[in-house]
Design a protein around this motif. Structure first.
Motif, mmCIF file in Angstrom:
data_model
loop_
_atom_site.group_PDB
_atom_site.id
_atom_site.type_symbol
_atom_site.label_atom_id
_atom_site.label_comp_id
_atom_site.label_asym_id
_atom_site.label_seq_id
_atom_site.Cartn_x
_atom_site.Cartn_y
_atom_site.Cartn_z
ATOM 1 N N GLY A 158 0.814 -1.212 0.000
ATOM 2 C CA GLY A 158 0.000 0.000 0.000
ATOM 3 C C GLY A 158 0.843 1.255 0.000
ATOM 4 O O GLY A 158 0.486 2.265 -0.613
ATOM 5 N N LEU A 159 1.976 1.210 0.700
ATOM 6 C CA LEU A 159 2.902 2.347 0.701
ATOM 7 C C LEU A 159 3.456 2.572 -0.702
ATOM 8 O O LEU A 159 3.497 3.707 -1.195
ATOM 9 C CB LEU A 159 4.057 2.099 1.681
ATOM 10 N N LEU A 160 3.880 1.484 -1.332
ATOM 11 C CA LEU A 160 4.428 1.586 -2.683
ATOM 12 C C LEU A 160 3.371 2.128 -3.643
ATOM 13 O O LEU A 160 3.664 3.002 -4.471
ATOM 14 C CB LEU A 160 4.914 0.214 -3.145
ATOM 15 N N PHE A 161 2.149 1.635 -3.530
ATOM 16 C CA PHE A 161 1.055 2.088 -4.384
ATOM 17 C C PHE A 161 0.833 3.589 -4.223
ATOM 18 O O PHE A 161 0.739 4.331 -5.198
ATOM 19 C CB PHE A 161 -0.227 1.331 -4.015
ATOM 20 N N GLY A 162 0.751 4.064 -2.977
ATOM 21 C CA GLY A 162 0.467 5.470 -2.721
ATOM 22 C C GLY A 162 1.554 6.402 -3.216
ATOM 23 O O GLY A 162 1.279 7.403 -3.887
ATOM 24 N N PHE A 163 2.790 6.091 -2.900
ATOM 25 C CA PHE A 163 3.898 6.959 -3.313
ATOM 26 C C PHE A 163 4.084 6.951 -4.825
ATOM 27 O O PHE A 163 4.356 7.983 -5.431
ATOM 28 C CB PHE A 163 5.189 6.536 -2.610
ATOM 29 N N LEU A 164 3.895 5.792 -5.440
ATOM 30 C CA LEU A 164 4.020 5.701 -6.888
ATOM 31 C C LEU A 164 2.899 6.488 -7.571
ATOM 32 O O LEU A 164 3.135 7.188 -8.569
ATOM 33 C CB LEU A 164 3.970 4.232 -7.316
ATOM 34 N N GLN A 165 1.698 6.411 -7.021
ATOM 35 C CA GLN A 165 0.566 7.147 -7.583
ATOM 36 C C GLN A 165 0.831 8.658 -7.564
ATOM 37 O O GLN A 165 0.646 9.348 -8.562
ATOM 38 C CB GLN A 165 -0.707 6.846 -6.792
ATOM 39 N N PHE A 166 1.277 9.163 -6.431
ATOM 40 C CA PHE A 166 1.532 10.604 -6.310
ATOM 41 C C PHE A 166 2.618 11.033 -7.296
ATOM 42 O O PHE A 166 2.478 12.046 -7.998
ATOM 43 C CB PHE A 166 1.949 10.939 -4.881
ATOM 44 N N LEU A 167 3.693 10.274 -7.357
ATOM 45 C CA LEU A 167 4.820 10.631 -8.212
ATOM 46 C C LEU A 167 4.426 10.626 -9.685
ATOM 47 O O LEU A 167 4.742 11.565 -10.430
ATOM 48 C CB LEU A 167 5.976 9.664 -7.977
ATOM 49 N N ILE A 168 3.722 9.583 -10.122
ATOM 50 C CA ILE A 168 3.340 9.461 -11.534
ATOM 51 C C ILE A 168 2.415 10.597 -11.945
ATOM 52 O O ILE A 168 2.628 11.251 -12.977
ATOM 53 C CB ILE A 168 2.669 8.095 -11.785
ATOM 54 N N VAL A 169 1.376 10.861 -11.158
ATOM 55 C CA VAL A 169 0.417 11.912 -11.498
ATOM 56 C C VAL A 169 1.098 13.278 -11.507
ATOM 57 O O VAL A 169 0.894 14.095 -12.411
ATOM 58 C CB VAL A 169 -0.780 11.906 -10.526
ATOM 59 N N PHE A 170 1.945 13.531 -10.506
ATOM 60 C CA PHE A 170 2.638 14.820 -10.420
ATOM 61 C C PHE A 170 3.533 15.046 -11.648
ATOM 62 O O PHE A 170 3.483 16.097 -12.290
ATOM 63 C CB PHE A 170 3.471 14.890 -9.143
ATOM 64 N N VAL A 171 4.342 14.061 -11.972
ATOM 65 C CA VAL A 171 5.297 14.214 -13.075
ATOM 66 C C VAL A 171 4.562 14.357 -14.415
ATOM 67 O O VAL A 171 4.872 15.250 -15.210
ATOM 68 C CB VAL A 171 6.270 13.020 -13.127
#
Length: 442
Positions: free
Chosen positions: A206-219
């Motif tokens: 869940g941590l990996l999912f959340g951080f990856l989601q934020f990073l992908i959308v932001f970039v």
């Protein structure tokens, strides 16, 4: 296959991806980096992993080749179409995101509302645990017991699914920060909600999912809104650095808390002397090395045993299967996969294991092909047609790629439900803002 060849193929795919997508951070590069890193680490044999079987190499190469074929089909098809007709995706040069017609006020409200719900869900989770075990220190000391109870579904009193609002908040936090070109406490609020909940669950996916989601959308959103001038590029790079530092620090800190609480074993008998020297390292430990590399070994063992078949689509569409099982139309499937010794016991075997279990040999070709096809289609749709709904689809497909080394993340309710809600919420918000501001102009 030597690691030198693995690195060469990985680098060639990255260079090709930049040629196709014109950006360094893109779906093909993400796939190449993740799979090259995992295979490279596995083949280093810092643990006495079993050799990958011929069938495993066939599945890995076949799946990767099918993904690349899907990417290339959309890329070349678009090139041919644009030469012979009007552009496949076309939008005015002057673009105003409907979600920010009011300067971002509605996005801010939705961000705060969804993040608050997610935070309250995380707090409620902690209250249930503290009520059951007595105190926060005892909860942390009981991490393995709580983890086992969660796996077995034995933690009573939790409000289900509310935490997905934290993941929805992450999407809005990412576009809000990217659009405003700054970070504030409200953009970090959903991150804290997800971190707090995942620490209570003592899980890392869940941590990996959340951080990856934020990073992908932001970039991806920053790629859209930033014009090509040197000053803005400099500011973007600074923002990338800030985002990277914040996300990396929080992810490492959170994962360290979870790992320490669960008492992850670091002294593996199968570790090499080089790996044993990392037992006291804060970031790269033997258990982290196992987490980053072992999944292709499980895939190989699964293909060898061929004793873990599932219902058609059981893993890929697990939330839907679970829904129908509530009405006793089908048997309720287990959430966690069968584990294998490689020689350490572990149970996740990449998304290829799950699509093979769901659809057989054809699945390891068709599913990666469709993934490459769709993610490339929505990449060009987002950047040329500039539709936020395309960003939703693009980002969630990219999350599938980002976690493909571990599992088929579509099997997780947090992926499926947050995706479904965003697909509904984005058009509603856009229509509301368009109608509101068209009336004012009229």
């Amino acid at each position: 296959m030597s690691n030198v060849l693995v690195l060469i193929v990985g680098l060639l795919c990255i260079f090709l991806s930049i040629r196709i997508f014109k950006k360094l951070f893109n779906p093909l590069a993400l796939y190449a980096v993740i799979w090259t890193t995992m295979i490279f680490l596995y083949e280093l044999k810092l643990m006495s992993f079993i050799p990958l079987s011929f069938n495993a190499w066939l599945v890995i190469i076949g799946g990767s080749g099918a993904f690349l074929l899907g990417v290339l089909l959309i890329y070349f098809g678009r090139e041919v179409y644009n030469k012979n007709s009007t552009p496949l995706f076309n939008a005015p040069e002057e673009y105003q995101n409907p979600l920010f017609l009011d300067g971002g006020k509605v996005v801010r409200i939705v961000l705060i509302a969804t993040s608050t719900i997610g935070l309250l869900a995380a707090i409620q989770h902690w209250i249930v645990l503290i009520d059951k075990f007595g105190s926060i220190p005892i909860v942390l000391a009981s991490a393995n017991i709580i983890y086992s109870m969660r796996v077995a579904g034995e933690i009573e009193g939790l409000v289900p699914y509310l935490i997905i609002f934290g993941n929805i908040g992450l999407f809005f936090a990412a576009i809000y920060a990217a659009h405003k070109n700054k970070f504030s406490l409200i953009t970090l609020l959903p991150i804290f909600a997800v971190v707090l909940k995942e620490i209570a669950s003592f899980g890392r996916a869940g941590l990996l999912f959340g951080f990856l989601q934020f990073l992908i959308v932001f970039v991806f959103y920053r790629y859209l809104v930033v014009k090509k001038d040197s000053n803005k590029v400099t500011r973007v790079n600074k923002n990338f650095i800030v985002v990277g530092i914040i996300l990396f620090a929080l992810m490492i800190a959170s994962a360290t808390v979870v790992r320490s609480a669960r008492g992850s074993v670091e002294n593996f008998k199968q570790s090499s002397a080089r790996l044993e020297q990392l037992e006291d390292n804060l970031i790269l430990t033997p258990s982290i090395y196992l987490y980053l590399s072992s999944h292709v070994g499980v895939l190989s063992k699964y293909l060898e045993k061929a004793d873990d078949k599932s219902l058609w689509g059981e893993n890929t569409f697990l939330p839907i299967i679970n829904f129908f099982s509530r009405f006793e139309l089908i048997d309720h499937p287990g959430f966690y996969q069968k584990g294998y010794y490689i020689p350490m016991w572990t149970n996740t075997g990449t998304y290829l294991r799950e699509v093979h279990s769901d659809f057989g040999n054809i699945g390891v070709v068709i599913v990666p092909f469709l993934l490459g096809l769709l993610v490339t289609y929505f990449w060009f749709s987002f950047f040329e047609k500039k539709k936020m709904i395309s960003l939703v689809v693009l980002s969630f497909l990219s999350i599938v790629i980002g976690i493909s080394f571990l599992v088929m993340i579509t099997r997780a309710a947090m992926w499926f439900l947050s995706f479904a809600l965003l697909i509904v919420m984005i058009p509603v918000m856009e229509n509301y803002l368009k109608n509101r501001y068209s009336k004012k102009e009229g």
